[in-house]
Design a protein around this motif. Structure first.
Motif, PDB file in Angstrom:
ATOM      1  N   GLY A  49      38.981  48.304  34.630  1.00  0.00           N
ATOM      2  CA  GLY A  49      40.095  47.965  33.812  1.00  0.00           C
ATOM      3  C   GLY A  49      39.831  49.013  32.753  1.00  0.00           C
ATOM      4  N   HIS A  50      38.588  48.806  32.091  1.00  0.00           N
ATOM      5  CA  HIS A  50      38.291  49.490  30.711  1.00  0.00           C
ATOM      6  C   HIS A  50      38.362  51.327  30.817  1.00  0.00           C
ATOM      7  CE1 HIS A  50      36.595  45.961  28.271  1.00  0.00           C
ATOM      8  NE2 HIS A  50      37.225  45.669  29.168  1.00  0.00           N
ATOM      9  N   ASN A  71      26.339  48.441  34.818  1.00  0.00           N
ATOM     10  CA  ASN A  71      25.216  49.738  35.001  1.00  0.00           C
ATOM     11  C   ASN A  71      25.011  50.606  33.784  1.00  0.00           C
ATOM     12  OD1 ASN A  71      24.485  50.086  38.102  1.00  0.00           O
ATOM     13  ND2 ASN A  71      26.583  49.020  38.012  1.00  0.00           N
ATOM     14  N   TRP A 111      31.472  34.369  44.308  1.00  0.00           N
ATOM     15  CA  TRP A 111      31.049  35.798  44.148  1.00  0.00           C
ATOM     16  C   TRP A 111      30.285  35.899  42.826  1.00  0.00           C
ATOM     17  CZ3 TRP A 111      36.063  34.232  44.000  1.00  0.00           C
ATOM     18  CH2 TRP A 111      36.832  34.525  42.656  1.00  0.00           C
ATOM     19  N   VAL A 155      27.239  41.401  34.534  1.00  0.00           N
ATOM     20  CA  VAL A 155      27.826  41.404  33.224  1.00  0.00           C
ATOM     21  C   VAL A 155      26.654  41.851  32.220  1.00  0.00           C
ATOM     22  CG1 VAL A 155      29.420  39.567  33.531  1.00  0.00           C
ATOM     23  CG2 VAL A 155      27.355  39.136  32.609  1.00  0.00           C
TER      24      VAL A 155
HETATM   25  P1  FAD Z   1      33.920  47.169  35.336  1.00  0.00           P
HETATM   26  O1  FAD Z   1      35.114  46.362  36.176  1.00  0.00           O
HETATM   27  O2  FAD Z   1      32.630  46.340  35.956  1.00  0.00           O
HETATM   28  O3  FAD Z   1      33.957  48.568  35.724  1.00  0.00           O
HETATM   29  C1  FAD Z   1      32.812  49.317  35.721  1.00  0.00           C
HETATM   30  C2  FAD Z   1      32.776  50.303  36.805  1.00  0.00           C
HETATM   31  O4  FAD Z   1      31.776  51.239  36.809  1.00  0.00           O
HETATM   32  C3  FAD Z   1      32.582  49.419  38.223  1.00  0.00           C
HETATM   33  O5  FAD Z   1      33.669  49.728  39.185  1.00  0.00           O
HETATM   34  C4  FAD Z   1      31.281  50.364  38.763  1.00  0.00           C
HETATM   35  O6  FAD Z   1      31.513  50.602  40.201  1.00  0.00           O
HETATM   36  C5  FAD Z   1      31.456  51.544  38.090  1.00  0.00           C
HETATM   37  N1  FAD Z   1      30.063  52.415  38.003  1.00  0.00           N
HETATM   38  C6  FAD Z   1      28.942  51.864  37.664  1.00  0.00           C
HETATM   39  N2  FAD Z   1      28.058  52.664  37.802  1.00  0.00           N
HETATM   40  C7  FAD Z   1      28.563  53.979  37.973  1.00  0.00           C
HETATM   41  C8  FAD Z   1      28.142  55.292  38.444  1.00  0.00           C
HETATM   42  N3  FAD Z   1      26.898  55.598  38.034  1.00  0.00           N
HETATM   43  N4  FAD Z   1      29.084  56.279  38.851  1.00  0.00           N
HETATM   44  C9  FAD Z   1      30.495  55.906  38.769  1.00  0.00           C
HETATM   45  N5  FAD Z   1      30.966  54.574  38.695  1.00  0.00           N
HETATM   46  C10 FAD Z   1      29.986  53.792  38.245  1.00  0.00           C
HETATM   47  N6  FAD Z   1      36.156  38.432  30.828  1.00  0.00           N
HETATM   48  C11 FAD Z   1      37.201  37.710  30.278  1.00  0.00           C
HETATM   49  O7  FAD Z   1      37.859  38.251  29.153  1.00  0.00           O
HETATM   50  N7  FAD Z   1      37.721  36.775  30.455  1.00  0.00           N
HETATM   51  C12 FAD Z   1      37.357  36.029  31.812  1.00  0.00           C
HETATM   52  O8  FAD Z   1      37.616  35.073  32.186  1.00  0.00           O
HETATM   53  C13 FAD Z   1      36.079  36.633  32.448  1.00  0.00           C
HETATM   54  N8  FAD Z   1      35.347  35.983  33.365  1.00  0.00           N
HETATM   55  C14 FAD Z   1      34.394  36.758  34.243  1.00  0.00           C
HETATM   56  C15 FAD Z   1      34.038  36.178  35.294  1.00  0.00           C
HETATM   57  C16 FAD Z   1      33.085  36.640  36.015  1.00  0.00           C
HETATM   58  C17 FAD Z   1      32.619  36.299  37.352  1.00  0.00           C
HETATM   59  C18 FAD Z   1      32.674  37.916  35.760  1.00  0.00           C
HETATM   60  C19 FAD Z   1      31.499  38.743  36.421  1.00  0.00           C
HETATM   61  C20 FAD Z   1      33.301  38.562  34.495  1.00  0.00           C
HETATM   62  C21 FAD Z   1      34.166  37.930  33.741  1.00  0.00           C
HETATM   63  N9  FAD Z   1      34.494  38.482  32.757  1.00  0.00           N
HETATM   64  C22 FAD Z   1      35.602  37.613  31.787  1.00  0.00           C
HETATM   65  C23 FAD Z   1      34.172  39.738  31.962  1.00  0.00           C
HETATM   66  C24 FAD Z   1      34.898  40.791  32.526  1.00  0.00           C
HETATM   67  O9  FAD Z   1      35.137  40.993  33.777  1.00  0.00           O
HETATM   68  C25 FAD Z   1      34.261  42.492  32.072  1.00  0.00           C
HETATM   69  O10 FAD Z   1      33.687  42.288  30.881  1.00  0.00           O
HETATM   70  C26 FAD Z   1      35.296  43.504  32.411  1.00  0.00           C
HETATM   71  O11 FAD Z   1      36.032  43.172  33.468  1.00  0.00           O
HETATM   72  C27 FAD Z   1      34.671  44.850  32.307  1.00  0.00           C
HETATM   73  O12 FAD Z   1      35.282  45.728  32.793  1.00  0.00           O
HETATM   74  P2  FAD Z   1      34.845  47.081  32.811  1.00  0.00           P
HETATM   75  O13 FAD Z   1      36.175  48.110  33.282  1.00  0.00           O
HETATM   76  O14 FAD Z   1      34.012  47.571  31.556  1.00  0.00           O
HETATM   77  O15 FAD Z   1      33.727  47.237  33.895  1.00  0.00           O
END
Ligand code: FAD
Ligand code: PYC
Length: 417
Positions: free
Chosen positions: A42-43, A241, A337, A341
């Motif tokens: 999402g970010h 990661n 699942w 984090v």
């Molecule tokens: P991600 O969605 O993890 O995206 C990172 C992406 O980078 C991944 O898709 C991965 O495949 C990709 N990636 C990694 N390495 C590489 C690479 N070398 N090359 C290319 N791609 C790569 N937050 C809340 O605010 N409320 C909640 O209720 C909440 N509940 C949670 C419950 C659980 C079980 C978990 C696990 C987390 C929860 N969180 C919650 C935290 C929240 O989900 C995360 O902080 C947030 O989704 C992070 O988003 P992101 O886009 O940074 O990361």
């Protein structure tokens, strides 16, 4: 209504999943982009969208090693709130909450944002003092936040055990009415579709295996599937990661990667129309529109990169839920699942320039980044476009761990870590 013969019905059943319009393109990588975003959660997707929409930078690619939203974005329990203690984080999360309030319209995609309110329960006198302090701080920042007593909590959640005989009696709660939940994967899809429409390339199954750095400046990335892709700037948004990507760039981040689990039950009739979190008993719960109970607790204590977790945490979580909601004692769990984090020592994110020129990191959101998705993307896009942090992002530089200007949000994190 369309009518089918027996054969027509059979044929339709077999082929009606064909010829769907793609929601985003599946382009070949260009040799060079102005900005590469590593990580299609999402970010990362929100960052790409705001880069194109707000800053007019459209020669952008999002590189995702798996599928869009397949990381923590599609694995979280979707709680959205902005009731953080310190001004810096309260402002950032409230910025995100305001964007959430218009997001479905902004993206023309229903992200099912449901402002059903969030309770953070207090079970001890110290809990209640902390709640009082946080609510006061929120109100000074213009954030809707209230302290509720036991009866008010019971009125909001009649099925919860608020009796004085409970092992951890509910003494009260903080209550944020504008908080709630959203549909997590719709957020990824909505941003991806909107970014694609503005010209951003979404490259799935494209893993970054190295960062190319010349004379201290990033010049592109090496990918497993498509070789070298050059870039003017690179933004890493890879959650669990982040340490791996930082190592590629030659520096260390103060981040630990941990599994965090969630569970959903079989669907039951609607019985819970708000979100209940308890740091003390150590479990939180909401009910999805489908009827599943969506449940979680704290991180698994060990470091790990497996998107799964250990049984003791599951047992502990379910115990906590039954402690608070004896009515759920016979509900069966359907699925479990884990995500990975990225936790920081002060439970706050890193939105930052790095020791490498033109390389930026957005990470460290740990257990709480879903709620920040629109705000995080918005401020990170500005950082990538202008090369410097906005007022909202400035306090979250990685260099705060050098200067000592930490922002301790463990109390507001909602999930112990
Ligand atoms: P991600 O969605 O993890 O995206 C990172 C992406 O980078 C991944 O898709 C991965 O495949 C990709 N990636 C990694 N390495 C590489 C690479 N070398 N090359 C290319 N791609 C790569 N937050 C809340 O605010 N409320 C909640 O209720 C909440 N509940 C949670 C419950 C659980 C079980 C978990 C696990 C987390 C929860 N969180 C919650 C935290 C929240 O989900 C995360 O902080 C947030 O989704 C992070 O988003 P992101 O886009 O940074 O990361
Ligand atoms: O940050 O509110 C939160 C949260 C709830 C569950 C996981 N994180």
């Amino acid at each position: 209504m369309q009518k089918y013969s027996g054969f027509g019905l059979f044929k339709h059943a077999l082929n009606h999943h064909e010829n769907w319009q793609r929601v985003w393109r599946n382009p070949k990588p260009k040799p060079h982009y102005d900005v590469i975003i590593v990580g299609g959660g999402g970010h990362g997707l929100a960052t790409a969208y705001y880069l194109a929409k707000v800053h007019g930078i459209t020669n952008v690619a999002v590189l995702e090693k798996g599928y869009l939203g397949g990381g923590n974005t599609g694995r979280n329990t979707t709680i959205v709130r902005s009731n953080y203690l310190w001004d810096e984080s309260a402002h950032l999360y409230e910025h995100a909450l305001k964007l959430w309030e218009g997001l479905s319209q902004e993206l023309n995609y229903n992200v099912m944002f449901s402002q059903r309110g969030v309770l953070n329960l207090g079970h001890t006198l110290q809990d209640m003092r902390d709640i009082q302090r946080r609510v006061s701080a929120n109100r000074l920042n213009g954030i809707d936040s209230e302290v509720l007593d036991t009866q008010q909590v019971q009125d909001l959640v009649p099925i919860m055990d608020c009796s004085p005989n409970a092992r951890y009696p509910v003494l009260g709660s903080s209550w944020q009415p504008r908080a709630g939940v959203a549909r997590h994967d719709a957020v990824a899809w909505g941003y991806a579709r909107a970014a694609d429409a503005l010209g951003v390339d979404m490259l799935q199954q494209c893993e970054v295996t190295d960062l190319l750095i010349e004379d201290g400046t990033v010049t592109g990335v090496e990918t497993r599937q498509h070789g070298t892709i050059k870039a003017g700037k690179v933004g890493c948004v890879v959650a669990g990661n982040s340490g791996v990507l930082a190592q590629m760039a030659g520096f260390r981040l103060p981040i630990e990667s941990h599994p965090l689990q969630a569970l959903v039950s079989e669907p039951i009739k609607p019985v819970l129309d708000t979100v209940v979190m308890s740091n003390q008993v150590h479990g939180y719960i909401s009910q999805s529109d489908k009827g599943d109970l969506v449940i979680g607790a704290g991180i698994d204590g060990y470091n790990g990169y497996g998107q799964r977790g250990s049984y003791p945490t599951i047992e502990h979580t379910v115990q906590a839920i039954v402690e608070m909601f004896p009515i759920f004692s016979r509900v069966r769990m359907n699925r479990q699942w884990g995500g990975i984090v990225d936790t920081c020592p002060d439970a706050c994110p890193i939105i930052s320039a790095t020791p490498v020129e033109n390389l930026f990191f957005n990470c460290g959101w740990g257990t709480g980044g879903f709620k920040a998705t629109p705000g995080s993307g918005h401020v990170f896009a500005e950082m990538l476009a202008r090369g410097e942090a906005s007022e909202l992002a400035k306090p979250f530089s990685m260099f705060r761990f050098h200067d000592g200007a930490l922002i301790d949000e463990h109390g507001a994190a909602g999930v112990a870590h």
